[in-house]
Design a protein around this motif. Structure first.
Motif, mmCIF file in Angstrom:
data_model
loop_
_atom_site.group_PDB
_atom_site.id
_atom_site.type_symbol
_atom_site.label_atom_id
_atom_site.label_comp_id
_atom_site.label_asym_id
_atom_site.label_seq_id
_atom_site.Cartn_x
_atom_site.Cartn_y
_atom_site.Cartn_z
ATOM 1 N N PRO A 60 0.800 -1.238 0.000
ATOM 2 C CA PRO A 60 0.000 0.000 0.000
ATOM 3 C C PRO A 60 0.829 1.282 0.000
ATOM 4 O O PRO A 60 0.335 2.324 -0.416
ATOM 5 C CB PRO A 60 -0.838 -0.125 1.281
ATOM 6 N N GLU A 61 2.085 1.198 0.465
ATOM 7 C CA GLU A 61 2.903 2.410 0.525
ATOM 8 C C GLU A 61 3.648 2.683 -0.779
ATOM 9 O O GLU A 61 4.361 3.679 -0.895
ATOM 10 C CB GLU A 61 3.916 2.329 1.672
ATOM 11 N N ARG A 62 3.475 1.798 -1.778
ATOM 12 C CA ARG A 62 4.163 1.968 -3.050
ATOM 13 C C ARG A 62 3.160 2.127 -4.192
ATOM 14 O O ARG A 62 1.995 1.751 -4.056
ATOM 15 C CB ARG A 62 5.088 0.782 -3.342
ATOM 16 N N THR A 63 3.619 2.685 -5.302
ATOM 17 C CA THR A 63 2.754 2.894 -6.458
ATOM 18 C C THR A 63 3.504 2.551 -7.741
ATOM 19 O O THR A 63 4.739 2.662 -7.795
ATOM 20 C CB THR A 63 2.260 4.354 -6.517
ATOM 21 N N ILE A 64 2.770 2.138 -8.763
ATOM 22 C CA ILE A 64 3.379 1.812 -10.056
ATOM 23 C C ILE A 64 3.781 3.099 -10.766
ATOM 24 O O ILE A 64 2.996 4.036 -10.887
ATOM 25 C CB ILE A 64 2.399 1.018 -10.934
ATOM 26 N N ILE A 65 5.014 3.122 -11.254
ATOM 27 C CA ILE A 65 5.512 4.278 -11.995
ATOM 28 C C ILE A 65 5.601 3.980 -13.488
ATOM 29 O O ILE A 65 5.175 4.768 -14.324
ATOM 30 C CB ILE A 65 6.895 4.725 -11.475
ATOM 31 N N ASP A 66 6.139 2.815 -13.823
ATOM 32 C CA ASP A 66 6.345 2.526 -15.244
ATOM 33 C C ASP A 66 6.435 1.023 -15.475
ATOM 34 O O ASP A 66 6.753 0.254 -14.565
ATOM 35 C CB ASP A 66 7.636 3.190 -15.737
ATOM 36 N N LEU A 67 6.133 0.627 -16.678
ATOM 37 C CA LEU A 67 6.315 -0.739 -17.152
ATOM 38 C C LEU A 67 7.066 -0.658 -18.473
ATOM 39 O O LEU A 67 6.609 -0.006 -19.412
ATOM 40 C CB LEU A 67 4.976 -1.447 -17.351
ATOM 41 N N VAL A 68 8.213 -1.281 -18.522
ATOM 42 C CA VAL A 68 9.037 -1.227 -19.727
ATOM 43 C C VAL A 68 9.110 -2.615 -20.347
ATOM 44 O O VAL A 68 9.669 -3.541 -19.750
ATOM 45 C CB VAL A 68 10.457 -0.729 -19.404
ATOM 46 N N PRO A 69 8.519 -2.818 -21.536
ATOM 47 C CA PRO A 69 8.574 -4.137 -22.178
ATOM 48 C C PRO A 69 9.987 -4.465 -22.650
ATOM 49 O O PRO A 69 10.663 -3.621 -23.243
ATOM 50 C CB PRO A 69 7.609 -3.996 -23.353
ATOM 51 N N THR A 70 10.415 -5.670 -22.364
ATOM 52 C CA THR A 70 11.706 -6.148 -22.856
ATOM 53 C C THR A 70 11.540 -6.808 -24.221
ATOM 54 O O THR A 70 12.345 -6.590 -25.137
ATOM 55 C CB THR A 70 12.317 -7.167 -21.876
ATOM 56 N N GLU A 71 10.474 -7.598 -24.361
ATOM 57 C CA GLU A 71 10.186 -8.236 -25.636
ATOM 58 C C GLU A 71 8.750 -8.743 -25.644
ATOM 59 O O GLU A 71 8.144 -8.954 -24.586
ATOM 60 C CB GLU A 71 11.138 -9.410 -25.891
ATOM 61 N N PHE A 72 8.223 -8.912 -26.844
ATOM 62 C CA PHE A 72 6.939 -9.583 -27.048
ATOM 63 C C PHE A 72 7.214 -10.935 -27.684
ATOM 64 O O PHE A 72 8.200 -11.097 -28.427
ATOM 65 C CB PHE A 72 6.021 -8.745 -27.938
ATOM 66 N N ILE A 73 6.343 -11.892 -27.399
ATOM 67 C CA ILE A 73 6.473 -13.244 -27.944
ATOM 68 C C ILE A 73 5.148 -13.628 -28.598
ATOM 69 O O ILE A 73 4.097 -13.558 -27.952
ATOM 70 C CB ILE A 73 6.835 -14.257 -26.844
ATOM 71 N N VAL A 74 5.191 -13.998 -29.842
ATOM 72 C CA VAL A 74 3.993 -14.406 -30.583
ATOM 73 C C VAL A 74 4.133 -15.879 -30.958
ATOM 74 O O VAL A 74 5.015 -16.245 -31.740
ATOM 75 C CB VAL A 74 3.786 -13.549 -31.847
ATOM 76 N N ASP A 75 3.296 -16.707 -30.360
ATOM 77 C CA ASP A 75 3.304 -18.152 -30.626
ATOM 78 C C ASP A 75 4.712 -18.749 -30.516
ATOM 79 O O ASP A 75 5.130 -19.567 -31.341
ATOM 80 C CB ASP A 75 2.735 -18.447 -32.016
ATOM 81 N N GLY A 76 5.454 -18.298 -29.507
ATOM 82 C CA GLY A 76 6.785 -18.848 -29.257
ATOM 83 C C GLY A 76 7.920 -18.125 -29.952
ATOM 84 O O GLY A 76 9.092 -18.369 -29.650
ATOM 85 N N PHE A 77 7.612 -17.221 -30.871
ATOM 86 C CA PHE A 77 8.649 -16.455 -31.559
ATOM 87 C C PHE A 77 8.964 -15.212 -30.714
ATOM 88 O O PHE A 77 8.126 -14.321 -30.574
ATOM 89 C CB PHE A 77 8.193 -16.056 -32.965
ATOM 90 N N ASP A 78 10.195 -15.152 -30.170
ATOM 91 C CA ASP A 78 10.537 -14.090 -29.229
ATOM 92 C C ASP A 78 11.354 -12.983 -29.897
ATOM 93 O O ASP A 78 11.594 -12.984 -31.101
ATOM 94 C CB ASP A 78 11.280 -14.666 -28.022
ATOM 95 N N GLY A 79 11.785 -12.016 -29.078
ATOM 96 C CA GLY A 79 12.607 -10.907 -29.555
ATOM 97 C C GLY A 79 11.852 -9.873 -30.357
ATOM 98 O O GLY A 79 12.462 -9.053 -31.058
ATOM 99 N N ILE A 80 10.527 -9.853 -30.255
ATOM 100 C CA ILE A 80 9.704 -8.921 -31.038
ATOM 101 C C ILE A 80 9.520 -7.621 -30.269
ATOM 102 O O ILE A 80 9.176 -7.630 -29.089
ATOM 103 C CB ILE A 80 8.336 -9.558 -31.358
#
Length: 452
Positions: free
Chosen positions: A123-143
């Motif tokens: 409760p004393e913390r709040t979300i500041i940011d979300l940074v995507p590292t990669e997306f994966i589509v049907d097992g294909f990574d690095g997107i």
């Protein structure tokens, strides 16, 4: 001019508050207005008096408005690296219609980001940011951007950054009380690391040291990611206090002596040059040599550099090909690079913005904040909208979908921004299929062991 055409970076520092109005002119970010006001209500980069800070913010932004002829309504605000925490997160959604693959759209990206944000936040913390590292589509990574692709399952891996509600709330309250809205919160090492360093420095690895007034922030940038951040609780203000104490002069006189006659490396100072100093309790000025003043300054800078070097040794940080880049007001002291060479390896330089009116390292952060929003990609904006929506919802009762805790320094970590530029002052977007030279494998291995 309408504020929608420009981006205003607001650097709320311990000793001064800087507002820069930036405009994109034919693909180049140009500074068209600058405002600087003495800080008030600040302690070590954190707001401790909302009313005083709000007034200082108002003074700085008003100057920027007048000089740029821009009606400013919203600003991009930098958050200090103090007390930030980071977690790896993973989201996964099925996007198939009746078992058939279909094209991925904006809503799918927002939905998978929401899944990644399913966290149990204290409760004393709040979300500041979300940074995507990669997306994966049907097992294909690095997107990097899955939109337009077809698939059945979409995944996203990223890093979630949270901060104390007190720091975020006080900053928001002070800016709003000054009469402005917050367009975006940015963790300052993100803005500086990915807007001031060139593509090679971000890729091969660079140590970025922000020598501010109230504290010194050290960040490791490698593989276009922020790998490590350490906040030292001392900065230029402590140098000024040392001068004031040793020379028995007022704080304002000590600050002026530091700016006009100071050297970070006493070897560069002249023993024969005498400086008149107004000493408390004396009717006439007392003379001190330029070298003696430099020795006082050097002692404190050495302490800061020594603590940073020891912290880097503790995490076994390797020598980085990009060397060391220094920003902040203290970085303007003559001899600072020569002194830094005694503690850090590789090429060492001071970053000075190449824009009229801000050619001083103390403007580096506000300049990076001004460039930040202009360089965001469509995916960045989409994720940020999802984060803002999620942060507005009650966090209690949510459970973590994948919340492996990263091995970071407690309360002193910050986050990467998933964007890059191609020139010296702009981050280049990376191609997901690019190959790295084999000579970098040892650096990758060390960083992966330490931060992954």
């Amino acid at each position: 001019m309408n504020n929608s055409e420009v981006c205003v970076g607001l650097d709320i520092g311990t000793t001064s508050i800087k507002a820069l109005v930036c405009e994109n002119v034919q693909g180049q970010v140009k500074v068209i207005g600058v405002g600087v006001a003495p800080a008030a209500g600040m302690s070590r980069g954190v707001i401790v008096d909302i009313d005083k800070t709000a007034q200082a913010i108002s003074n700085a932004v008003a100057q920027a408005e007048e000089k740029s002829n821009v009606d400013i309504s919203d600003v991009v605000v930098g958050l200090p690296a103090n007390y930030l925490q980071m977690k790896r997160v993973h989201g996964m959604v099925t996007i198939a219609d009746n078992g058939q693959s279909r094209e991925i759209v904006n809503q799918d990206v927002a939905t998978v980001a929401e899944e990644a944000l399913t966290q149990s936040i204290p409760p004393e913390r709040t979300i500041i940011d979300l940074v995507p590292t990669e997306f994966i589509v049907d097992g294909f990574d690095g997107i990097k951007d899955p939109r337009g692709m077809v698939g059945v399952r979409l995944e996203m891996k990223g890093t979630l950054y949270t901060g104390p509600q007190t720091i975020v709330h006080n900053t928001k309250k002070a800016v709003e009380k000054a009469g402005y809205q917050i367009k975006d919160f940015v963790i300052t090492p993100i803005a500086t690391g990915f807007n001031l360093l060139n593509d090679g420095e971000q890729d091969f690895g660079t140590l970025l040291i922000d020598l501010g007034g109230g504290q010194t922030t050290t960040s490791i940038i490698h593989d276009h990611q922020l790998k490590y951040t350490y906040v030292d609780p001392e900065g230029g203000q402590y140098i000024t206090k040392d001068i004031s104490t040793v020379l028995n002069t007022s704080f304002s006189n000590a600050e002026q002596l530091k700016r006009d006659h100071g050297f970070a490396d006493s070897k560069q100072a002249d023993e024969n040059v005498q400086i008149d100093v107004d000493v408390v309790g004396q009717n006439e000025p007392v003379q001190y040599s330029e070298k003696y003043l430099a020795e006082v300054i050097e002692a404190r800078v050495r302490q800061i550099f020594n603590r940073i070097a020891r912290r880097l040794d503790k995490i076994n940080a390797p020598k980085l090909p990009g060397g060391v880049v220094m920003i902040g007001g203290v970085a303007a002291l003559p001899g600072i690079t020569e002194l830094a060479h005694q503690y850090f390896a590789g090429n060492i330089k001071v970053c000075v913005p190449d824009q009229m009116g801000i050619r001083h390292p103390r403007f580096a952060t506000s300049y990076a904040l001004g460039m930040y929003e202009d360089h965001l990609t469509d995916i960045d904006h989409l994720i940020k909208q999802t984060v803002r929506h999620s942060a507005a919802l009650p966090q209690q009762g949510k459970t973590s979908h994948a919340n492996e805790q990263l091995p970071v320094q407690p309360t002193k970590q910050s986050s990467p921004r998933n964007k890059q530029t191609t020139n010296k002052n702009k981050s280049s977007k990376r191609r997901s299929g690019s190959n790295k030279p084999s000579s970098l494998s040892k650096f990758k291995s060390l960083f992966n062991n330490l931060f992954d």
